[in-house]
Design a protein around this motif. Structure first.
Motif, short mmCIF file in Angstrom:
data_model
loop_
_atom_site.label_atom_id
_atom_site.label_comp_id
_atom_site.label_asym_id
_atom_site.label_seq_id
_atom_site.Cartn_x
_atom_site.Cartn_y
_atom_site.Cartn_z
N UNK A 118 -48.42 -42.35 -15.35
CA UNK A 118 -47.86 -41.53 -14.30
C UNK A 118 -47.49 -40.07 -14.67
N UNK A 119 -47.07 -39.93 -15.92
CA UNK A 119 -46.80 -38.71 -16.06
C UNK A 119 -47.88 -37.92 -16.70
N UNK B 50 -45.08 -54.40 -7.40
CA UNK B 50 -44.45 -55.35 -8.52
C UNK B 50 -44.91 -54.73 -10.10
N UNK B 51 -46.42 -54.54 -9.74
CA UNK B 51 -47.08 -54.07 -11.10
C UNK B 51 -46.60 -52.86 -11.48
N UNK B 52 -46.28 -51.71 -10.70
CA UNK B 52 -46.23 -50.52 -11.04
C UNK B 52 -44.65 -50.06 -11.03
N UNK B 53 -44.06 -50.03 -11.99
CA UNK B 53 -42.53 -49.60 -12.18
C UNK B 53 -41.85 -50.95 -11.70
N UNK B 54 -40.42 -50.74 -11.82
CA UNK B 54 -39.36 -51.79 -11.46
C UNK B 54 -39.34 -51.85 -9.89
N UNK C 269 -43.89 -47.75 10.55
CA UNK C 269 -43.37 -47.63 11.85
C UNK C 269 -44.18 -48.69 12.64
N UNK C 270 -45.42 -49.09 12.36
CA UNK C 270 -46.06 -50.17 13.16
C UNK C 270 -46.11 -51.57 12.76
N UNK C 271 -45.12 -51.84 11.92
CA UNK C 271 -44.95 -53.34 11.43
C UNK C 271 -43.59 -53.76 12.17
N UNK C 272 -43.86 -55.06 12.64
CA UNK C 272 -42.72 -55.55 13.07
C UNK C 272 -42.81 -57.19 12.62
N UNK C 273 -41.53 -57.89 12.74
CA UNK C 273 -41.42 -59.11 12.40
C UNK C 273 -41.25 -59.44 10.91
N UNK C 274 -41.24 -60.55 10.33
CA UNK C 274 -41.16 -61.10 8.98
C UNK C 274 -41.53 -59.92 8.02
N UNK C 275 -41.19 -59.56 7.02
CA UNK C 275 -41.55 -58.67 6.08
C UNK C 275 -40.94 -58.72 4.66
N UNK C 276 -41.27 -58.15 3.71
CA UNK C 276 -40.64 -57.82 2.55
C UNK C 276 -40.36 -56.23 2.52
N UNK C 277 -39.29 -55.80 2.08
CA UNK C 277 -39.13 -54.44 1.73
C UNK C 277 -38.91 -54.03 0.31
N UNK C 278 -39.59 -52.67 0.12
CA UNK C 278 -39.53 -52.54 -1.45
C UNK C 278 -38.47 -51.50 -1.53
N UNK C 279 -37.78 -51.67 -2.61
CA UNK C 279 -36.68 -50.67 -2.97
C UNK C 279 -36.79 -50.32 -4.50
N UNK C 280 -36.96 -49.38 -4.47
CA UNK C 280 -36.98 -49.07 -6.07
C UNK C 280 -35.57 -48.93 -6.74
N UNK C 281 -35.31 -49.39 -7.98
CA UNK C 281 -33.91 -49.57 -8.63
C UNK C 281 -33.32 -48.29 -8.54
N UNK C 282 -33.78 -47.09 -8.45
CA UNK C 282 -33.17 -45.93 -8.45
C UNK C 282 -32.69 -45.52 -7.01
N UNK C 283 -33.16 -45.93 -6.06
CA UNK C 283 -32.69 -45.91 -4.93
C UNK C 283 -31.21 -46.58 -4.38
N UNK C 284 -30.92 -47.71 -5.25
CA UNK C 284 -29.68 -48.30 -5.11
C UNK C 284 -28.29 -47.38 -5.82
N UNK C 285 -27.36 -47.28 -5.02
CA UNK C 285 -26.23 -46.38 -5.28
C UNK C 285 -24.87 -47.42 -5.16
#
Length: 346
Positions: free
Chosen positions: A200-201, A234-238, A263-279
């Protein structure tokens, strides 16, 4: 320097397929990193590009030159490709000077001008030219290997995990020196690595390989923020991946209702949140979580949480300056929007 274009490349060893149709374009004067688990075909792809082995099918083009097509192959020595293997592979009985100038015409070896230029390029002192490989550190050996690869002014430079055997501090210094040397010569380069931070760097574009295919090829920020599927996430970063229900561009999950980029997705899903987004907050609104464990790294820390009442485990990445106590209760919020994948793709 020149561009590389690979189309439909396949390779099997006996009945075992290694590459299953690789399409890859590396623009001239750019740095591409290839990431993937062991056995995904990264090093095999580099060997085919270098000409050390032939593909079963497909084409390899270096600029306007066709290096492989229809079973016809240009030999490695005519492809003008520099190759830096994992261990450097220096000649132990030759000095640094003799190693670097090995592939040069005799008149250039005698003049010494090109040697001085290359040592300066990779950040090595001129006095090192008289030493033998066993008298060098691992980082110095890798810089010498790069100087040798750059000596004949190749059209393309291939680096096969050249920093993996170095310790952390030496690896950082060496890869910076190598990246600087490649950019100074306007080299077109491909790096195979297991180190995500390294890819990445350093790279202009990062390719994720999986099961002999190129699953995604994008600039570093794009591939980190917008992975094509949950496997890449899952593979790229936490990654924090939570089950969710998406409706009208919003995802409802254990961490509340979050804005979704897809925006075009509806219904059951998995959301991706990076650990640095959690406050984390001591008071206020938002889901409640218990701090279970903290891994402190100095500059930052990984805080493992149990979100109530579902009991879902998530990890937040925070600055190492002010951290909650293990066992304490905190409120959790998410900054920025999130990416959602259909749950059956996870």
């Amino acid at each position: 320097m020149t561009a590389l274009t690979v189309q439909g490349l396949t390779k099997s060893y006996g009945a075992v397929p290694v590459l299953a149709g690789i399409d890859l374009h590396v623009p001239a004067r750019t740095f591409t990193a290839l990431l993937g688990p062991s056995g995904c075909g990264k090093s095999t792809l580099l060997r085919l590009i270098a000409g050390f082995a032939d593909p079963d099918t497909g084409t390899i083009k270096l600029g306007e030159q066709t290096a492989f097509a229809d079973g016809r192959s240009v030999p490695p020595q005519r492809r003008r490709i520099g190759y830096v293997p994992q261990e450097g592979a220096l000649f132990p009985h030759r000095t640094v000077a003799a190693n670097i100038t090995f592939g040069l015409p005799r008149r250039h070896r005698r003049s010494g001008h090109r040697l001085d230029e290359l040592l300066d390029l990779v950040g090595l002192d001129q006095a090192i030219a008289r030493r033998f490989p066993h008298e060098l550190s691992g980082g110095q050996q890798q810089r010498v290997a790069l100087a040798r690869a750059l000596a004949p002014e190749p059209e393309l430079v291939l680096l096969d995990e050249p920093f993996s055997a170095l310790d952390t501090g030496l690896r950082e210094d060496t890869r910076r020196a190598v990246a600087s040397a490649l950019r100074a010569t306007d080299a077109t380069a491909i790096l195979v690595t297991h180190d995500q931070a390294e890819a990445l760097s350093l790279a202009d574009q990062v390719g994720i390989m999986r099961d002999g295919r190129l699953a995604q090829l994008d600039p570093p920020a794009t591939i980190y923020r917008q992975p094509h599927d949950a496997h890449i996430a899952r593979f790229l970063g936490d990654a924090v991946l939570l089950p969710a229900e998406v409706t009208d561009g919003a995802a409802t999950c254990a961490l509340g209702t979050l804005s979704v980029r897809t925006s075009n997705l509806a219904g059951p899903a998995e959301v991706l949140i990076r650990p640095e987004q959690l406050l984390l907050h001591r008071t206020g609104s938002g889901p409640t979580a218990t701090v279970q464990e903290i891994s402190y790294y100095g500059h930052d820390a990984a805080v493992r949480l149990c979100v109530q009442p579902e009991g879902i485990g998530v990890t937040a990445r925070l600055s190492g300056i002010e951290l909650p106590e293990p066992g304490s209760t905190v409120r959790v919020s998410v900054t920025g929007d999130v990416l959602a994948f259909p749950r059956d793709r996870a």
